[in-house]
Design an enzyme around this catalytic site. Structure first.
Site, short mmCIF file in Angstrom:
data_model
loop_
_atom_site.label_atom_id
_atom_site.label_comp_id
_atom_site.label_asym_id
_atom_site.label_seq_id
_atom_site.Cartn_x
_atom_site.Cartn_y
_atom_site.Cartn_z
N CYS A 119 0.82 -1.21 0.00
CA CYS A 119 0.00 0.00 0.00
C CYS A 119 0.86 1.27 0.00
O CYS A 119 1.55 1.55 0.99
CB CYS A 119 -0.92 -0.05 1.23
SG CYS A 119 -1.76 1.48 1.62
N CYS A 124 0.06 3.86 2.71
CA CYS A 124 0.49 3.33 4.02
C CYS A 124 1.96 3.69 4.28
O CYS A 124 2.34 4.00 5.41
CB CYS A 124 0.32 1.82 4.08
SG CYS A 124 -1.38 1.25 3.94
#
Length: 105
Positions: free
Chosen positions: A30, A33
């Site tokens: 991600c 993230c």
């Protein structure tokens, strides 16, 4: 540094804690993230002793992610006395997290 949280230690580390706890649900693949991760670690150092910070890798801890209905990552859930009291979804500026924390403490 934020603690590594797992399905196995989530209950004892987060839900049974007497401290406000911020949990970052994330995954290695991600991009957003990876943007928010250093901010979470920074805040963990700044709030040391006042607020606990932890990270749950959703790929390896699906039980916890499903229990809290995590559908988008990064998701930050703020726990107080074993319950979710606030949340942030997506990569947001540090100021936004600090503001929410100060309102919750």
């Amino acid at each position: 540094m934020a603690l590594e949280l797992t399905d196995a230690n989530f209950q004892s580390t987060v839900l049974d804690s007497d401290k406000l706890t911020v949990v970052d649900f994330w995954a290695e693949w991600c991009g957003p993230c990876k943007v928010i991760a250093p901010v979470v670690d920074e805040l963990a150092d700044e709030y040391l002793g006042k607020v606990k910070f932890g990270k749950v890798n959703v790929d390896f801890n699906q039980q916890t992610a499903m229990k809290y209905g995590i559908r988008s990552i990064p998701s930050l859930l703020i726990f107080k006395d074993g319950s979710v009291v606030n949340q942030i979804i997506g990569s947001v500026p540090k100021d936004s997290i600090v503001k929410l924390l100060e309102e919750t403490i």
